[in-house]
Write an enzyme that holds these catalytic residues in place. Structure first.
Site, mmCIF file in Angstrom:
data_model
loop_
_atom_site.group_PDB
_atom_site.id
_atom_site.type_symbol
_atom_site.label_atom_id
_atom_site.label_comp_id
_atom_site.label_asym_id
_atom_site.label_seq_id
_atom_site.Cartn_x
_atom_site.Cartn_y
_atom_site.Cartn_z
ATOM 1 C CG ASP A 168 -0.461 -0.431 2.432
ATOM 2 O OD1 ASP A 168 0.605 0.124 2.771
ATOM 3 O OD2 ASP A 168 -1.053 -1.285 3.118
ATOM 4 C CE LYS A 217 -5.817 -0.307 3.899
ATOM 5 N NZ LYS A 217 -5.608 -0.513 5.292
ATOM 6 C CG MET A 242 -3.373 7.414 10.340
ATOM 7 S SD MET A 242 -4.491 6.000 10.329
ATOM 8 C CE MET A 242 -4.089 5.198 11.872
HETATM 9 N N1 SAH Z 1 1.586 0.373 10.620
HETATM 10 C C1 SAH Z 1 2.172 1.689 10.546
HETATM 11 C C2 SAH Z 1 1.166 2.776 10.798
HETATM 12 C C3 SAH Z 1 0.032 2.833 9.822
HETATM 13 S S1 SAH Z 1 -1.034 4.186 10.098
HETATM 14 C C4 SAH Z 1 3.319 1.792 11.529
HETATM 15 O O1 SAH Z 1 3.509 0.903 12.375
HETATM 16 O O2 SAH Z 1 4.053 2.762 11.454
HETATM 17 C C5 SAH Z 1 -0.366 5.419 9.043
HETATM 18 C C6 SAH Z 1 0.258 6.536 9.842
HETATM 19 O O3 SAH Z 1 1.549 6.177 10.288
HETATM 20 C C7 SAH Z 1 0.469 7.792 9.081
HETATM 21 O O4 SAH Z 1 -0.721 8.528 8.961
HETATM 22 C C8 SAH Z 1 1.478 8.499 9.936
HETATM 23 O O5 SAH Z 1 0.875 9.089 11.052
HETATM 24 C C9 SAH Z 1 2.323 7.351 10.424
HETATM 25 N N2 SAH Z 1 3.558 7.201 9.632
HETATM 26 C C10 SAH Z 1 3.974 6.103 8.999
HETATM 27 N N3 SAH Z 1 5.179 6.295 8.427
HETATM 28 C C11 SAH Z 1 5.540 7.558 8.726
HETATM 29 C C12 SAH Z 1 6.677 8.349 8.434
HETATM 30 N N4 SAH Z 1 7.704 7.879 7.733
HETATM 31 N N5 SAH Z 1 6.709 9.616 8.895
HETATM 32 C C13 SAH Z 1 5.696 10.116 9.621
HETATM 33 N N6 SAH Z 1 4.605 9.396 9.922
HETATM 34 C C14 SAH Z 1 4.515 8.141 9.499
#
Ligand code: SAH
Length: 475
Positions: free
Chosen positions: A250, A272, A385
């Site tokens: 995704d 998504k 998010m």
């Molecule tokens: N499973 C993922 C999270 C999914 S929800 C994890 O463990 O990181 C998606 C959210 O993750 C985004 O909206 C943001 O808030 C955060 N996110 C993921 N990668 C990021 C990054 N490189 N920098 C900042 N926020 C990030």
């Protein structure tokens, strides 16, 4: 070739090590690991060797080197810090045609020691012919990442079934094909995942059924791809990425991470977007089942960690209900990766003894969160998010007791060249975030630890980066 690579059987045989320091101790442990009976000649021993001498693991000959010390040895290592003594050891050993190694002195060696990747009974030895031990070590580190820790257990399993396989398949080419399938398929994965019993049963079955059913069995790897920087992938993730037939990913998966998957694998984007799901979750779940049933090795690649705001649980529930084999590989979650790269420790003895991860996803303009719990002092709150809901978030935290001066940060595309860190307070952050025109994904961190960022920021993003984190947006 400058040298002939060989593996020497020294089990129970006398090995002489001259020198009693730390360098000698490292060579001694190699000899002991290979079953040698080790004597160490030195006036004094370092702490490690002393302990081994006391426990009887090695014999200590408390003396300066004398030629008779080599009389029954099958292999000699000189590791003193005196070049003359080392040279003398080498001369005596060579006169007796004994293989001798002088540490860091190739001119006086009749054999050299390789860098070793030990997955006993599998052993990989790397040598640069003595020209650069550092290069050999670096090469070794690369190989370490490619060869799973459990490779030795795979070899042990193969050893156990060798006779049976030989009986069943009379042609050597049949045996080769059979083993190639086993070593690259689900049975090997069972071993790597620590499921030895199941691997044993499946291998027995595979031998029995081999002539009737040769269809490959599909499986799914639910893999955390980390926060975006490919350096932060785990060894296990990388290995599975390179063997999967099809990749379902995704939009949190960055192009450099996707690049690490097998070149000829099919890639299916199921990203998504907030309001516009490229594929509904139920459809993704069923797609994984369908691909696995076709016999494919399916890589379900997700950003961060699959079990943290990743709906990974739901995906494997469907797999489990359909009896599809799967395994889960954790990834570095955004909270952990992004905070490290931003220079914000999530806990700190003086500022935060707890850390909470929440989702700041807006529903009908509000967030359904336990504000009392989030507004406690001495904790760090990490919000995933949360960009759109940032004003609501800051306002609610203040309404429930945090001061408006509480430090807060928002980080764009953390760990990547386009990382941007904006720091402020609960009062100022919403406007600062608007002014900075941040691009998703972003992570919000609230708490006193944010005040350390000015001192601890270490990662220098690329000033010219475009901010193209991924192909599509998700916030
Ligand atoms: N499973 C993922 C999270 C999914 S929800 C994890 O463990 O990181 C998606 C959210 O993750 C985004 O909206 C943001 O808030 C955060 N996110 C993921 N990668 C990021 C990054 N490189 N920098 C900042 N926020 C990030």
């Amino acid at each position: 070739m400058e040298f002939l690579p060989v593996f020497l059987d020294i089990k129970g045989k006398p090995c002489a090590v001259i020198g009693g320091g730390d360098v000698a101790a490292r060579k001694v442990s190699l000899l002991l690991n290979s079953g040698g009976s080790v004597s160490v000649v030195a006036p004094d021993l370092c702490t490690n060797l002393k302990r081994q001498a006391e426990s009887g693991a090695i014999q200590h000959i408390k003396s300066r080197f004398m030629p008779e010390h080599l009389h029954d040895a099958v292999i000699v290592i000189a590791a003193t810090d005196d070049r003359d003594i080392n040279k003398q050891v080498s001369e005596v050993a060579r006169a007796q045609r004994l293989p001798v190694n002088v540490v860091d002195d190739p001119d006086h060696c009749s054999f050299i020691m390789p860098s070793i990747i030990d997955r006993s009974p599998v052993i990989v030895a790397v040598s640069t012919g003595g020209s650069s031990p550092v290069l050999a070590r670096l090469l070794r580190a690369r190989l370490e990442t490619l060869i799973p820790g459990a490779y030795g257990r795979l070899a042990t399993l193969a050893e156990k079934f060798r006779g049976k396989v030989k009986q069943h398949f009379t042609e050597s080419s049949q045996r080769r094909i059979f083993w190639e399938t086993v070593f690259q398929g689900p049975i090997a994965e069972m071993i790597f995942a620590g499921r030895e019993d199941q691997a044993n049963t499946e291998l027995s079955k595979a031998i029995e059924n081999s002539s009737h059913d040769t269809r490959p069995r599909g499986e799914v790897y639910l893999v955390g791809g980390g926060p975006g920087n490919p350096d932060l992938l785990t060894f296990r993730a990388l290995r599975l990425m390179q063997q999967a037939d099809v990749v379902v990913y995704d939009n949190l998966v960055t192009p450099p991470v996707l690049e690490m998957t097998r070149r000829d694998a099919d890639r299916i984007f199921v990203g998504k977007q907030r309001a516009n799901h490229a594929m509904r979750q139920e459809e993704i779940n069923l797609l994984l089942v369908k691909l696995a049933k076709e016999g494919k090795r399916v890589l379900r690649l997700k950003g961060g960690d699959p079990f943290i705001f990743g709906r990974g649980g739901e995906e494997i529930e469907t797999l489990s209900a359909n009896a599809i084999p799967f395994q889960v590989v954790p990834g570095i979650t955004a909270a952990s990766g992004v905070s490290s790269y931003a220079g914000i420790p999530l806990t700190h003895r003086d500022y935060a003894q707890a850390c909470v991860f929440v989702t700041g996803h807006l529903k009908d303009g509000t967030m359904d969160l336990d504000w009392e719990m989030l507004a406690r002092p001495n904790q760090t709150v990490v919000i995933y998010m949360g960009l759109l809901g940032l004003p609501v978030l800051c306002q609610q935290l203040v309404a429930h007791g945090l001061t408006p001066e509480t430090p807060a940060a928002i980080v764009q595309q953390g760990t990547t060249p386009s990382q941007k860190v904006v720091t402020g307070t609960l009062a100022s952050l919403p406007q600062l975030a608007v002014d900075a025109q941040l691009k998703p994904p972003t992570l919000i961190i609230v708490g006193k630890v944010v005040s350390l960022q000015a001192k601890l920021a270490w990662f220098k993003p690329d000033q010219d980066a475009e901010g193209n984190f991924a192909l599509t947006r998700n916030e």
